[in-house]
Design a protein around this motif. Structure first.
Motif, short mmCIF file in Angstrom:
data_model
loop_
_atom_site.label_atom_id
_atom_site.label_comp_id
_atom_site.label_asym_id
_atom_site.label_seq_id
_atom_site.Cartn_x
_atom_site.Cartn_y
_atom_site.Cartn_z
N THR A 1 -3.12 7.85 -6.30
CA THR A 1 -2.26 8.14 -5.19
C THR A 1 -1.57 9.43 -5.01
OG1 THR A 1 -2.05 5.92 -4.83
CG2 THR A 1 -0.31 7.08 -3.69
N ALA A 2 -1.26 9.92 -6.42
CA ALA A 2 -0.68 11.10 -6.39
C ALA A 2 -1.44 12.54 -5.90
CB ALA A 2 0.04 11.67 -7.86
N ALA A 3 -2.88 12.12 -6.04
CA ALA A 3 -3.65 13.21 -5.51
C ALA A 3 -3.79 13.02 -4.14
CB ALA A 3 -5.26 12.72 -6.28
N VAL A 4 -3.90 11.99 -3.67
CA VAL A 4 -4.11 11.70 -2.26
C VAL A 4 -2.84 12.56 -1.54
CG1 VAL A 4 -4.10 10.30 -0.21
CG2 VAL A 4 -5.60 9.86 -2.19
N ILE A 5 -1.44 12.34 -2.08
CA ILE A 5 -0.42 12.88 -1.31
C ILE A 5 -0.43 14.15 -1.72
CG2 ILE A 5 2.14 13.02 -1.49
CD1 ILE A 5 2.20 10.06 -2.75
N GLY A 6 -0.83 14.94 -2.62
CA GLY A 6 -0.96 16.21 -2.88
C GLY A 6 -1.95 16.91 -1.96
N ILE A 7 -2.99 16.24 -1.81
CA ILE A 7 -4.14 16.69 -0.73
C ILE A 7 -3.45 16.73 0.53
CG2 ILE A 7 -6.19 15.88 0.50
CD1 ILE A 7 -7.08 14.94 -2.07
N CYS A 8 -2.61 15.92 1.11
CA CYS A 8 -1.86 15.88 2.18
C CYS A 8 -1.14 17.01 2.32
CB CYS A 8 -1.22 14.50 2.62
SG CYS A 8 -2.30 13.07 2.93
N ALA B 1 8.00 15.09 7.05
CA ALA B 1 8.82 14.19 6.76
C ALA B 1 8.12 13.04 6.21
CB ALA B 1 9.83 13.77 7.90
N GLU B 2 6.91 12.63 6.53
CA GLU B 2 6.41 11.49 6.30
C GLU B 2 5.62 11.65 4.85
OE1 GLU B 2 5.99 8.21 7.98
OE2 GLU B 2 7.89 9.07 8.40
N ILE B 3 5.14 12.89 4.82
CA ILE B 3 4.47 13.34 3.27
C ILE B 3 5.49 13.38 2.42
CG2 ILE B 3 3.16 15.02 2.40
CD1 ILE B 3 1.83 15.52 5.00
N ALA B 4 6.58 13.82 2.57
CA ALA B 4 7.52 14.01 1.70
C ALA B 4 8.22 12.59 1.33
CB ALA B 4 8.93 14.92 2.22
N ALA B 5 8.28 11.70 2.11
CA ALA B 5 8.75 10.37 1.93
C ALA B 5 7.97 9.86 1.10
CB ALA B 5 8.86 9.50 3.16
N SER B 6 6.60 10.05 1.40
CA SER B 6 5.41 9.23 0.49
C SER B 6 5.72 9.73 -1.04
CB SER B 6 3.95 9.70 1.10
OG SER B 6 3.85 9.14 2.15
N ASN C 1 4.16 -0.40 -2.24
CA ASN C 1 4.55 0.86 -1.86
C ASN C 1 3.79 2.19 -2.29
OD1 ASN C 1 7.07 -0.22 -0.98
ND2 ASN C 1 8.20 0.14 -2.77
N GLN C 2 3.10 1.99 -3.42
CA GLN C 2 2.03 2.95 -3.64
C GLN C 2 1.02 3.13 -2.75
OE1 GLN C 2 -0.97 1.35 -5.96
NE2 GLN C 2 -2.15 2.92 -4.86
N VAL C 3 0.45 1.83 -2.17
CA VAL C 3 -0.75 1.79 -1.36
C VAL C 3 -0.08 2.43 0.11
CG1 VAL C 3 -2.12 0.27 0.40
CG2 VAL C 3 -1.81 -0.19 -2.15
N ARG C 4 1.23 1.97 0.32
CA ARG C 4 1.61 2.31 1.58
C ARG C 4 1.84 4.22 1.56
NH1 ARG C 4 0.75 2.44 6.32
NH2 ARG C 4 2.37 3.38 7.76
N CYS C 5 2.24 4.49 0.61
CA CYS C 5 2.43 6.01 0.23
C CYS C 5 1.05 6.76 0.67
CB CYS C 5 2.94 6.43 -0.96
SG CYS C 5 4.59 5.99 -1.55
N ALA C 6 -0.11 6.26 0.01
CA ALA C 6 -0.96 7.05 0.47
C ALA C 6 -1.49 6.88 2.08
CB ALA C 6 -2.29 6.27 -0.08
N TRP C 7 -1.64 5.64 2.74
CA TRP C 7 -1.71 5.59 4.09
C TRP C 7 -0.73 6.37 5.01
CZ3 TRP C 7 -5.86 3.29 6.38
CH2 TRP C 7 -6.81 2.62 5.43
N ARG C 8 0.44 6.27 4.71
CA ARG C 8 1.64 6.97 5.40
C ARG C 8 1.21 8.59 5.42
NH1 ARG C 8 5.79 6.46 2.48
NH2 ARG C 8 6.56 4.60 3.10
N ALA C 9 0.98 8.88 4.24
CA ALA C 9 0.54 10.51 3.90
C ALA C 9 -0.63 11.03 4.90
CB ALA C 9 0.52 10.87 2.58
N VAL C 10 -1.63 10.25 4.80
CA VAL C 10 -2.96 10.62 5.37
C VAL C 10 -2.67 10.25 6.94
CG1 VAL C 10 -5.21 9.74 5.67
CG2 VAL C 10 -4.34 9.85 3.53
#
Length: 393
Positions: A240-247, A284-289, A321-330
């Motif tokens: 999930t950290a990788a997905v957030i970093g990608i975003c 803001a959404e990516i930062a929240a993730s 929350n970890q799953v939601r972080c990824a979906w929110r960021a994408v």
């Protein structure tokens, strides 16, 4: 204060970004990218100190993975997957760590963990056969973690089923080189691996449930809180950290392109309140993730360090929350991609690669939302989770 590894990643970031296209074309990380990651020490963050690692806080690991992925999604993904394996090696029989790192502390181990093989019991261990897809970074690894079902001695799963994680050296498995042809995360080189009747010493196995609950570490005399965290919290963390970093990388690419972009009707995008508003909301959404992912694993680490055992409700909440972080960021990345203009579809525009990589990252099983949300809600209600839901919590 940033961990020194994170600081080194930031320093080599432009070099990683410059190699991203080459990695995608190669279908694996280039030798130069691998050398940069080794130099930065990303894969050693969770490695035990006795084998030259940092035994760092999981927050530092997540931040390093994000930093890499912000420049090259594929490299970040490999760091998130391969980088968590030293954490599990630390919990196993001490002979395993010595076999892997005794001569070279920079050796990497690949995976995957899905139980696609049968390990039949024999004297001294098991005989393993099977085929496993999605072995990220495998071309640069000398060992592999695999999931396996304990066999009945006749090549069939035993009853009731029991799942182990097993470790094999490169000489005991084959990489299927033409098995990775995908639309995103191409540079991860997540190829299939095949094992045909390899002998597996018993000390290179660990029960999946023991890793999930931290029992494996305690049984092998490992008391550091880091190594007693649940597998189902640590393994998803890197991905999930990788997905957030990608975003985050996609957002940076979008902002850089929009600064001087002029639309077909002659309006500068910097004067378009709709595009700018969407970018602000997405940021803001990516930062929240990012914040929520790091807060979750940090809170879990604090509980374990205080001598507490995380409850199933704790674990289910962090997974949710970890799953939601990824979906929110994408989802946020989708909003800015849709407002990036026609040129975003060109191969030389880095945003389109970040966008493809992010969506492929969501396809990993740890990002399936239904079961994660279901489990969390049941736990909040005080209802015991059925076995099929406990597996990923």
């Amino acid at each position: 204060m940033a961990h020194e590894v994170v600081e080194r990643v930031e320093q080599i970031g432009p070099k990683l970004a410059a190699l991203a296209d080459e990695n995608e074309k190669l279908g694996k990380l280039s030798g130069e990218t691998v050398a940069l990651l080794r130099e930065a020490g990303v894969m050693r963050l969770l490695q035990p100190k006795r084998h030259g690692g940092y035994a760092a806080h999981p927050r530092d690991f997540a931040e390093a993975v994000m930093a890499v992925a912000r420049h090259d999604g594929a490299a970040g993904w490999v760091c998130g997957v391969v980088g968590v394996h030293p954490w599990e090696i630390a919990q196993m029989d001490p002979r395993v760590g010595q076999e892997i790192w005794g001569e070279n502390q920079d050796v990497w181990a690949a995976s995957p963990y899905m139980p696609n093989g049968i390990a039949d019991p024999v004297d001294g261990g098991y005989v393993l056969s099977g085929r496993w897809p999605f072995s990220s970074g495998t071309d640069h690894c000398d060992w592999v973690f695999l999931g396996a079902l304990v066999g009945d001695g006749k090549g069939k799963p035993a009853s009731p089923p029991a799942v182990m994680h097993v470790v094999l050296p490169r000489s005991d498995y084959e990489i299927v080189q033409d098995s990775w042809n995908v639309i995103g995360l191409s540079g991860t080189g997540s190829k299939d691996v095949v094992v045909d009747k390899a002998f597996l010493p018993a000390h290179r196995t660990v029960d999946q449930d023991e890793v999930s609950g931290g029992e494996a570490a305690l049984r092998n005399g490992v008391e550091e809180p880091l190594y007693r965290l649940p597998f189902t919290s640590m393994f998803p963390l890197g991905i999930t950290a990788a997905v957030i970093g990608i975003c985050e990388g996609g957002l940076e690419a979008h902002l850089a392109a929009q600064r001087d972009r002029v639309t077909v009707i002659g309006v500068q995008v910097r004067d378009d309140p709709y595009v700018l508003s969407a970018a602000g909301e997405a940021a803001a959404e990516i930062a929240a993730s990012r914040v929520q992912l790091i807060e979750g694993i940090s809170a879990l680490h604090e509980r374990v360090a205080a001598g507490e055992t995380p409850t199933m409700e704790d674990r289910a909440r962090i997974r949710r929350n970890q799953v939601r972080c990824a979906w929110r960021a994408v989802s946020a990345l989708d909003e800015i991609f849709a407002r990036s203009g026609g040129n975003v579809i060109r191969r030389d525009n880095p945003l389109q690669r970040f966008w493809r990589d992010a969506h492929v990252g969501l396809q990993h099983m740890i990002h399936v939302p239904g079961s994660a949300y279901h489990s969390s809600t049941l736990s909040q209600m005080g209802i015991e989770l059925p076995p099929q839901l406990r597996v990923m919590v």
